[in-house]
Enzyme design. Structure first.
Site, PDB file in Angstrom:
ATOM      1  N   TYR A 113       0.814  -1.230   0.000  1.00 24.43           N
ATOM      2  CA  TYR A 113       0.000   0.000   0.000  1.00 24.43           C
ATOM      3  C   TYR A 113       0.845   1.276   0.000  1.00 24.43           C
ATOM      4  O   TYR A 113       2.047   1.219   0.129  1.00 24.43           O
ATOM      5  CB  TYR A 113      -1.100  -0.014   1.055  1.00 24.43           C
ATOM      6  CG  TYR A 113      -0.784  -0.099   2.534  1.00 24.43           C
ATOM      7  CD1 TYR A 113       0.448   0.199   3.076  1.00 24.43           C
ATOM      8  CD2 TYR A 113      -1.806  -0.464   3.415  1.00 24.43           C
ATOM      9  CE1 TYR A 113       0.661   0.139   4.433  1.00 24.43           C
ATOM     10  CE2 TYR A 113      -1.604  -0.534   4.784  1.00 24.43           C
ATOM     11  CZ  TYR A 113      -0.364  -0.224   5.292  1.00 24.43           C
ATOM     12  OH  TYR A 113      -0.167  -0.277   6.632  1.00 24.43           O
ATOM     13  N   GLU A 114       0.198   2.401  -0.221  1.00 26.23           N
ATOM     14  CA  GLU A 114       0.887   3.688  -0.453  1.00 26.23           C
ATOM     15  C   GLU A 114       1.840   3.616  -1.652  1.00 26.23           C
ATOM     16  O   GLU A 114       2.910   4.229  -1.637  1.00 26.23           O
ATOM     17  CB  GLU A 114       1.646   4.141   0.796  1.00 26.23           C
ATOM     18  CG  GLU A 114       0.787   4.763   1.871  1.00 26.23           C
ATOM     19  CD  GLU A 114       0.023   6.001   1.421  1.00 26.23           C
ATOM     20  OE1 GLU A 114       0.488   6.714   0.523  1.00 26.23           O
ATOM     21  OE2 GLU A 114      -1.062   6.235   1.970  1.00 26.23           O
ATOM     22  N   GLY A 115       1.446   2.888  -2.683  1.00 31.39           N
ATOM     23  CA  GLY A 115       2.318   2.698  -3.841  1.00 31.39           C
ATOM     24  C   GLY A 115       3.136   1.441  -3.648  1.00 31.39           C
ATOM     25  O   GLY A 115       3.968   1.389  -2.732  1.00 31.39           O
TER      26      GLY A 115
END
Lengths: 592, 592
Positions: B438-440
């Protein structure tokens, strides 16, 4: 997402990477007809796809239950097991004297990969039965064989291996389960065991437990351990089932993965002692265990290969289907499938090539174990036995490390969906985790490799193998095929690193054994990377001599492996040869 | 097994590895008093040990429940959250204008590690609130700030970030949630979002959602996205809560880990549309998102550090306690604690040194982000901003890769017990998995590093950093301390490999961008290994100048990292520079 056995890859690995074809041609496989291999694997693949794969998620979700001292497996499992035995899959490599098909271990190895890929928690049950068969066949009395061997080979009854106790995990010699001699020549066993896989279940009407225990007058440690056969139900003279024996599941574990495989605490002796029969000689139980250890460890390595391939197949399908963003230079309109992105390509190539390398190493181990018993020439048998012994810890540890790494990448390719259990990628990741631990942790495999396999004969087994691998590199270079890129150079450097670190370790084994032990794990990784890289190159050479398109694919795969994994060998060598001081300083460092 | 914040390691990493001390001494931190650092971290550690750590397993076991469109968290969570806000921990780095303590990000980074180690699923909630605060503070109207900012900073209300839709994961521009202008200047939002962390819960009486949506006349792609603030309950003029807004959780995910953190599907518009307020300008939502991306990504990197440290602490305690077998040369009687075995020492050293390296990288990122806003000199600010931008993808991806690797080793050290959920090692392994996604995803971080951070300024940020790191190597060599072993040589080779591969990538970015993209992930790993190695060496130099015993420990740790991880840099360089052809051949290889 179902599973399809990758028959072309498997046959290439068996015949060329693992050397089955050459061994057959050299006459080491007796009258085995290699033409049946493809047909057996195809049928195995069908059974796996149709019967086992659909139950993989069912088993994970439902797990197993313990009530009233009985374990219940997940819905559909008893029926699938019935179909398994009826189709004869339990008997593939069992001895023909007791109803087995007597096929080579190499064929069974490929089948084991297939079962593990389709449903690793299911496949684990027959894997343990196979170990039980091996122990009984090698060390049991004729009477015990006549009663139990046929039923174990057919799979009508399953087997368990009971070593572990809370204080005796990797250190088997510390076990305390007690066996007392009974007047009739049998024994009464009391004690309890933990982590007993398929210790109880509802798939067969009897279970044959193989239990390590200690006689009252036994010496301490591993020299005082005996192996006993303890049936769940006693067997009458006519073969019918008699009284319930005093061995019961008293707990099951809540595990990270392998939910469908019951992991039991077994209690013996609450009602006077379980009736057991000695296998082999008193106090010689460890020798019986060692007999079957190679094959069991290989089996776990193949679990690693199987789970890796399953994770790969699922990730590939997802990457071909899932659209997200535009790739650089994309000619399509709209979003591209994520396989168009180089970083996703890289992950998929990692998954595929790691899986292929570990597959070839495992199959080569099986071929060596086959030749060690099937070849006519005793010198050939001895050399193959040494090869099998050398490769076994690599097959186990490298392949299960890879099973975990590939399953990790499988989750990664799914992005956020990979973290959701519904997707199924996470199950492979959870299931794979135990394979690096059981049947001897991977650290123990590395120690076995360095101390017993490298160290045993002054490195002779390793240097013999290095010669063969160097020959592969020579043929890669001689091919002058630019598609190999830097494969030849990378493999040559990897083999040099393997040779140098082997010599360094051999020296340290004599002078500073803890220095050698500190480097065991990076050495095993180095070994697997160099070996796997050469095997994939060998397969690529064979493939391109047969078919241009397939050849090009396998050359690219071998090249990728060489440039991504075998290339790490020189760094790993430095970790082995420079790193011991810092490792051994750990206790001073790891305070506060 | 509880958690204790490793204050000495954290302070060493902050002050020396990350350069906080030098930045303060250079005046870049204004009137910040560095003497309070230790006290803040000590208090944070106490809160984490007393309140958060005991709930980690509770949360994992109980998970969250959705019923009647309301999410219920695990037992004890609402109370712990209340204590969290009352103790002021939500406000550590929040702006003082709205009740925050205005402490540096560097301090908050260390705190974030502590919360993540104690209870990563809990710590995730304030992490998201922090992103919301950042977006609102930077881009919100004064009116919205007056209503919402103080409550978010105190933690009285929590924030969510709502980007993802089924077809729009990494490709945010593909989202379809729709916003219509209302006559009163507000908007009506309809649509649904998935994977919304803490999208609903019972820990606060209001939740402030930050939602990306598209106006009817918006351009396609990322240029047509606007950011809206949507409160769960509307807020009356007097600050009291008004009507329930039309945004509801309609599903929660069953996840591999982070069970206590609700991951919601959010539905807006079933009752006429959720009332939303524009943040920033129409169609400028992506810019608002980018504002907070650095800090959010750093926060996830710190989750990786925290989970790693928790897994390490647990494994160390187990290895000191669990007795099994005799180590070579052991002088004790009976079994040794497994920490006596070199292979276990190696695993523990891996865990500790990887954790320390990722910690220093994350803290250095925070220091750069601090100096980028706190320094007086615009040139210093600009340079620090570039440094922060460069380090952010490394902090995120390297640290979360490491979080997973360390948690893997934590399970391994526990042997069979590691696979049993009761032990707790498996929870860290499961929880860590999402941080790489997550978050890229970490692949996206690597692409960001290569294309935007390396590529942006012709590599200037990288080469500037290389100069500083080379100076550390010089000081290691100048120390002439034999305890450093081959540290200096290994780091020097690692920096050379980093420089060469950076130049190769810069060239390819212009001529063959897919070749550069194919090497992005190994390049990021190379970068992190070289950088982390130099930072640990720098910390060792500082430690040994202050205290002999502590110095010796940190020298050994730095040496271990250099000889085990930084040593891989030359191999990784070859993968970057030789490997692209094989990666890009993937689509041809991955058939059949």
């Amino acid at each position: 997402m179902t599973y399809r056995a990758p028959l072309n890859d498997m046959l290439l690995a068996l015949n060329h990477g693992a050397g089955l074809k050459a061994a057959v041609e050299a006459g080491h496989y007796g009258d085995f007809d290699p033409d049946i291999t493809a047909a057996v694997l195809e049928e195995a693949g069908k059974f796996a796809t149709d019967v086992l794969a659909p139950l993989n998620k069912v088993g994970d979700r439902n797990g197993v239950k313990l009530a009233d001292k009985k374990v219940t497996t997940a819905p559909g499992w008893p029926d699938a097991y019935k179909r398994w035995t009826e189709a004869g899959w339990n008997a593939v490599s069992g001895p023909e004297t007791h109803g087995g098909q007597g096929l080579p271990l190499a064929i069974n190895a490929a089948c084991t990969e297939i079962w593990s890929a389709a449903n690793v928690a299911f496949g684990l049950c027959p894997l343990l039965t196979l170990s039980a068969i091996e122990a009984l066949d090698a060390h049991g009395s004729q009477e015990l064989k006549d009663i139990y061997l046929g039923k174990l080979i057919s799979g009508e009854w399953t087997g368990t291996m009971q070593l572990t106790e809370p204080q005796a995990g990797s250190d088997v010699g510390a076990l305390r389960t007690r066996a007392e001699r009974a007047p009739d020549g049998s024994y009464r066993i009391t004690g309890s065991k933990i982590f007993i896989t398929y210790g109880d279940h509802d798939m067969t009407d009897n279970i044959v437990h193989f239990v390590l225990a200690r006689l009252p007058d036994a010496p301490a440690g591993t020299k005082g351990i005996s192996l006993f056969l303890i049936p769940k139900f006693l067997v009458n003279k006519d073969g019918s089932l008699g009284a319930r024996n005093d061995i019961y599941p008293s707990g099951i574990e809540h595990k990270l993965g392998m939910h469908a495989s019951p992991t039991c605490t077994m209690t013996m002796g609450d009602h006077g002692g379980a009736i057991g029969y000695l296998i082999g000689q008193e106090n010689a139980g460890m020798r019986c265990m060692f007999t079957m250890m190679n094959q069991a460890r290989l089996g776990v390595g193949l679990e690693g290969v199987g789970v890796a391939d399953r994770a790969y197949q699922q990730a590939l399908a997802y990457a071909q289907d899932r659209k997200q963003g535009r790739a650089v230079g994309s000619k399509g309109s709209g979003s591209d499938a994520i396989i168009a992105h180089p970083d996703v390509k890289r992950m998929l190539m990692q998954m595929r090539s790691l899986t292929a390398a570990s597959r070839s190493i495992c199959y080569a181990t099986a071929v060596a174990l086959d030749v060690a018993v099937r070849a006519k020439d005793p010198a050939v048998r001895a050399e193959a036995a040494a090869r099998g012994a050398l490769l076994t810890p690599i097959a186990k540890a490298f392949s299960t490390d890879i099973g975990n790494e590939v399953a990790y990448l499988g989750v990664q390719i799914h992005g956020g969906m990979g973290f959701i259990e519904e997707t199924g990628a996470a199950q492979h990741y959870r299931d794979a985790r135990i394979t690096a631990i059981y049947e001897g942790t991977n650290g123990i495999q590395a120690i076995d490799l360095v101390t017993r396999k490298l160290g045993a004969n002054g490195g002779a087994s390793v240097f013999k193998l290095l010669d063969e691998l160097t020959d592969i590199v020579r043929r890669v270079e001689a091919s002058n095929d630019p598609a190999f890129g830097t494969t030849g150079a990378k493999l040559r450097e990897a083999l040099s690193a393997l040779e140098r670190s082997s010599r360094w370790l051999l020296e340290k084994l004599g002078t500073a054994p803890n220095d050698a032990l500190a480097g065991a794990t990076p050495y095993l990784r180095l070994f697997g990377s160099a070996l796997g890289g050469c095997m994939l190159a060998n397969e690529a050479l064979a493939a391109r001599s047969e078919n241009e398109t397939a050849g090009a694919r396998h050359v690219a795969l071998a090249r990728f492996f060489a440039e991504t994994f075998a290339v790490q060998a020189p760094s790993l060598e430095k970790t082995v040869t420079d790193g011991a001081d810092a490792v051994l300083a750990a206790e001073a460092v790891l305070v506060a």
